[in-house]
Scaffold this motif. Structure first.
Motif, PDB file in Angstrom:
ATOM      1  N   LYS A 147       0.839  -1.198   0.000  1.00  0.00           N
ATOM      2  CA  LYS A 147       0.000   0.000   0.000  1.00  0.00           C
ATOM      3  C   LYS A 147       0.877   1.252   0.000  1.00  0.00           C
ATOM      4  CE  LYS A 147      -3.931  -1.829   2.663  1.00  0.00           C
ATOM      5  NZ  LYS A 147      -4.711  -1.691   3.912  1.00  0.00           N
ATOM      6  N   PRO A 148       0.422   2.352  -0.605  1.00  0.00           N
ATOM      7  CA  PRO A 148       1.128   3.626  -0.438  1.00  0.00           C
ATOM      8  C   PRO A 148       1.264   3.950   1.057  1.00  0.00           C
ATOM      9  CG  PRO A 148      -0.484   3.806  -2.187  1.00  0.00           C
ATOM     10  CD  PRO A 148      -0.731   2.465  -1.522  1.00  0.00           C
ATOM     11  N   GLY A 149       2.476   4.266   1.476  1.00  0.00           N
ATOM     12  CA  GLY A 149       2.750   4.472   2.893  1.00  0.00           C
ATOM     13  C   GLY A 149       3.097   3.200   3.633  1.00  0.00           C
ATOM     14  N   GLY A 150       2.989   2.050   2.935  1.00  0.00           N
ATOM     15  CA  GLY A 150       3.317   0.768   3.549  1.00  0.00           C
ATOM     16  C   GLY A 150       4.813   0.524   3.580  1.00  0.00           C
ATOM     17  N   ARG A 151       5.214  -0.553   4.191  1.00  0.00           N
ATOM     18  CA  ARG A 151       6.629  -0.785   4.448  1.00  0.00           C
ATOM     19  C   ARG A 151       7.079  -2.162   3.961  1.00  0.00           C
ATOM     20  NH1 ARG A 151       2.960  -0.979   8.332  1.00  0.00           N
ATOM     21  NH2 ARG A 151       3.108  -2.543  10.013  1.00  0.00           N
ATOM     22  N   ILE A 152       8.365  -2.237   3.675  1.00  0.00           N
ATOM     23  CA  ILE A 152       8.986  -3.515   3.342  1.00  0.00           C
ATOM     24  C   ILE A 152      10.110  -3.774   4.329  1.00  0.00           C
ATOM     25  CG2 ILE A 152      10.649  -2.511   1.699  1.00  0.00           C
ATOM     26  CD1 ILE A 152      10.300  -5.163   0.082  1.00  0.00           C
ATOM     27  N   VAL A 153      10.255  -5.029   4.723  1.00  0.00           N
ATOM     28  CA  VAL A 153      11.351  -5.445   5.606  1.00  0.00           C
ATOM     29  C   VAL A 153      11.937  -6.725   5.032  1.00  0.00           C
ATOM     30  CG1 VAL A 153      12.022  -6.219   7.902  1.00  0.00           C
ATOM     31  CG2 VAL A 153      10.333  -4.386   7.657  1.00  0.00           C
ATOM     32  N   ILE A 154      13.238  -6.712   4.793  1.00  0.00           N
ATOM     33  CA  ILE A 154      13.937  -7.879   4.252  1.00  0.00           C
ATOM     34  C   ILE A 154      15.046  -8.274   5.223  1.00  0.00           C
ATOM     35  CG2 ILE A 154      15.379  -8.765   2.379  1.00  0.00           C
ATOM     36  CD1 ILE A 154      14.013  -6.733   0.532  1.00  0.00           C
ATOM     37  N   CYS A 155      15.033  -9.515   5.643  1.00  0.00           N
ATOM     38  CA  CYS A 155      16.118 -10.058   6.454  1.00  0.00           C
ATOM     39  C   CYS A 155      16.830 -11.097   5.599  1.00  0.00           C
ATOM     40  CB  CYS A 155      15.562 -10.687   7.730  1.00  0.00           C
ATOM     41  SG  CYS A 155      16.830 -11.231   8.900  1.00  0.00           S
ATOM     42  N   GLU A 156      18.123 -10.909   5.387  1.00  0.00           N
ATOM     43  CA  GLU A 156      18.839 -11.808   4.477  1.00  0.00           C
ATOM     44  C   GLU A 156      20.298 -11.930   4.901  1.00  0.00           C
ATOM     45  OE1 GLU A 156      19.332 -14.440   2.707  1.00  0.00           O
ATOM     46  OE2 GLU A 156      17.705 -13.841   1.330  1.00  0.00           O
ATOM     47  N   PHE A 157      20.890 -13.082   4.608  1.00  0.00           N
ATOM     48  CA  PHE A 157      22.328 -13.237   4.813  1.00  0.00           C
ATOM     49  C   PHE A 157      23.049 -12.161   4.013  1.00  0.00           C
ATOM     50  CE2 PHE A 157      20.941 -17.676   5.640  1.00  0.00           C
ATOM     51  CZ  PHE A 157      21.420 -17.769   6.943  1.00  0.00           C
ATOM     52  N   SER A 158      24.187 -11.690   4.558  1.00  0.00           N
ATOM     53  CA  SER A 158      24.871 -10.590   3.903  1.00  0.00           C
ATOM     54  C   SER A 158      26.383 -10.751   4.030  1.00  0.00           C
ATOM     55  CB  SER A 158      24.383  -9.258   4.509  1.00  0.00           C
ATOM     56  OG  SER A 158      24.632  -8.201   3.629  1.00  0.00           O
ATOM     57  N   THR A 159      27.098  -9.646   3.882  1.00  0.00           N
ATOM     58  CA  THR A 159      28.558  -9.682   3.866  1.00  0.00           C
ATOM     59  C   THR A 159      29.118  -8.996   5.108  1.00  0.00           C
ATOM     60  OG1 THR A 159      28.531  -9.559   1.454  1.00  0.00           O
ATOM     61  CG2 THR A 159      30.631  -9.091   2.556  1.00  0.00           C
ATOM     62  N   PRO A 160      29.726  -9.723   6.040  1.00  0.00           N
ATOM     63  CA  PRO A 160      30.325  -9.080   7.215  1.00  0.00           C
ATOM     64  C   PRO A 160      31.378  -8.060   6.791  1.00  0.00           C
ATOM     65  CG  PRO A 160      30.192 -11.455   7.520  1.00  0.00           C
ATOM     66  CD  PRO A 160      29.850 -11.187   6.084  1.00  0.00           C
ATOM     67  N   PRO A 161      31.292  -6.811   7.274  1.00  0.00           N
ATOM     68  CA  PRO A 161      32.245  -5.789   6.833  1.00  0.00           C
ATOM     69  C   PRO A 161      33.670  -5.987   7.342  1.00  0.00           C
ATOM     70  CG  PRO A 161      30.750  -4.917   8.507  1.00  0.00           C
ATOM     71  CD  PRO A 161      30.240  -6.274   8.145  1.00  0.00           C
ATOM     72  N   ALA A 162      33.828  -6.626   8.489  1.00  0.00           N
ATOM     73  CA  ALA A 162      35.165  -6.833   9.059  1.00  0.00           C
ATOM     74  C   ALA A 162      35.813  -8.066   8.431  1.00  0.00           C
ATOM     75  CB  ALA A 162      35.083  -6.992  10.568  1.00  0.00           C
ATOM     76  N   THR A 163      37.019  -7.898   7.917  1.00  0.00           N
ATOM     77  CA  THR A 163      37.695  -8.993   7.209  1.00  0.00           C
ATOM     78  C   THR A 163      37.853 -10.252   8.052  1.00  0.00           C
ATOM     79  OG1 THR A 163      38.882  -7.426   5.802  1.00  0.00           O
ATOM     80  CG2 THR A 163      39.784  -9.648   5.970  1.00  0.00           C
ATOM     81  N   PRO A 164      38.293 -10.182   9.322  1.00  0.00           N
ATOM     82  CA  PRO A 164      38.437 -11.426  10.103  1.00  0.00           C
ATOM     83  C   PRO A 164      37.119 -12.171  10.272  1.00  0.00           C
ATOM     84  CG  PRO A 164      39.626  -9.616  11.144  1.00  0.00           C
ATOM     85  CD  PRO A 164      38.781  -9.006  10.072  1.00  0.00           C
ATOM     86  N   ILE A 165      36.030 -11.414  10.500  1.00  0.00           N
ATOM     87  CA  ILE A 165      34.721 -12.047  10.639  1.00  0.00           C
ATOM     88  C   ILE A 165      34.300 -12.686   9.323  1.00  0.00           C
ATOM     89  CG2 ILE A 165      32.289 -11.666  11.164  1.00  0.00           C
ATOM     90  CD1 ILE A 165      34.161 -11.380  13.558  1.00  0.00           C
ATOM     91  N   ARG A 166      34.551 -11.971   8.233  1.00  0.00           N
ATOM     92  CA  ARG A 166      34.168 -12.476   6.908  1.00  0.00           C
ATOM     93  C   ARG A 166      34.916 -13.763   6.583  1.00  0.00           C
ATOM     94  NH1 ARG A 166      34.713  -8.018   4.636  1.00  0.00           N
ATOM     95  NH2 ARG A 166      36.767  -8.241   3.689  1.00  0.00           N
ATOM     96  N   VAL A 167      36.208 -13.800   6.850  1.00  0.00           N
ATOM     97  CA  VAL A 167      37.013 -14.991   6.565  1.00  0.00           C
ATOM     98  C   VAL A 167      36.536 -16.173   7.409  1.00  0.00           C
ATOM     99  CG1 VAL A 167      39.320 -15.993   6.756  1.00  0.00           C
ATOM    100  CG2 VAL A 167      39.039 -13.697   5.805  1.00  0.00           C
ATOM    101  N   GLY A 168      36.310 -15.925   8.700  1.00  0.00           N
ATOM    102  CA  GLY A 168      35.847 -16.988   9.578  1.00  0.00           C
ATOM    103  C   GLY A 168      34.468 -17.501   9.201  1.00  0.00           C
TER     104      GLY A 168
END
Length: 234
Positions: free
Chosen positions: A128-149
């Motif tokens: 609806k106009p004025g309505g909202r969307i929410v998406i929860c999804e796997f993504s890319t950890p910004p910190a390199t050590p976390i991403r590698v692990g």
């Protein structure tokens, strides 16, 4: 594939996420902020676990999923909940009217859609106009050590866990690859803006392993904004 894992899908998710699946669902429900009397579309709802959380406020939740097996399990589990309606549906060709829903949400399902930008255009259409969307999804950890692990876990640890927890381990072979191939947070935010959503923002959960994206459909819009934006993006 999802038909084959439907029976133990929620249990496997809880094990693979090390318990974080519940926390991600709580965060998503809070972001959707369902209210009594609202009509909410929960896409890729699976067996309806996320839909049940949304329906607790008295909202009417349409739990849509491409998998007939998931829908069958969900209908059986939530047969006594009048606020949840299960519908088999293709995210890129939703069987709903324009502007039908106060909120549209999808958790860990958008990356499984072959044409995710087309699906987003459909989500925009039924919001609806004025309505909202929410998406929860796997993504890319910004910190390199976390991403590698994290990717080491996906490639080496998770397959061993799946063999123990899932009713069909082979069906999960694609999981790590689909997560690794999925675009980072900024790209998904750009897709949401392309189809017409405003106020687009995201926040990282669990160090960026998951990202929660939000947007609002403008109240005043051109009738062709979604299509025009999609054509521009292509």
């Amino acid at each position: 594939m999802f038909d084959e894992v439907a029976a133990h899908y929620d249990r496997t998710n809880a094990v693979l996420s090390m318990g974080n699946a519940t926390l991600w669902r709580v965060a998503t429900t809070r972001a959707v902020a369902p209210r009594a009397g609202e009509r909410i579309l929960d896409i890729a709802a699976g067996t309806g676990t996320s839909s049940a959380a949304l329906a607790r406020t008295g909202a009417h939740v349409v739990a849509a999923d491409f998998s007939a097996g998931m829908i069958d399990v969900g209908r059986e589990r939530h047969a006594d909940n009048p606020n949840i309606e299960f519908v088999q549906a293709d995210a890129t060709a939703l069987p709903f009217e324009d502007g039908e829903f106060d909120a549209v949400t999808i958790s860990f399902g958008l990356r499984n859609v072959v044409l995710p930008q087309k699906a987003l255009d459909e989500f925009y259409r039924v919001t609806k106009p004025g309505g909202r969307i929410v998406i929860c999804e796997f993504s890319t950890p910004p910190a390199t050590p976390i991403r590698v692990g994290y990717f080491a876990y996906l490639n080496h640890v998770m397959p061993a866990i799946v063999r123990l927890a899932s009713s069909n381990a082979e069906a999960y072979d694609y999981l790590g690859e689909s997560i690794a191939a999925w675009p980072a947070q900024a790209t998904l935010s750009g897709w949401l803006r392309d189809v017409g959503y405003e106020g687009v923002a995201y926040r990282n959960l669990t160090l960026g392993i998951v990202a929660l994206h939000r947007g609002i459909k403008p109240i005043l819009e051109s009738p062709a904004i979604g299509l025009a934006a999609a054509e521009t993006a292509s």
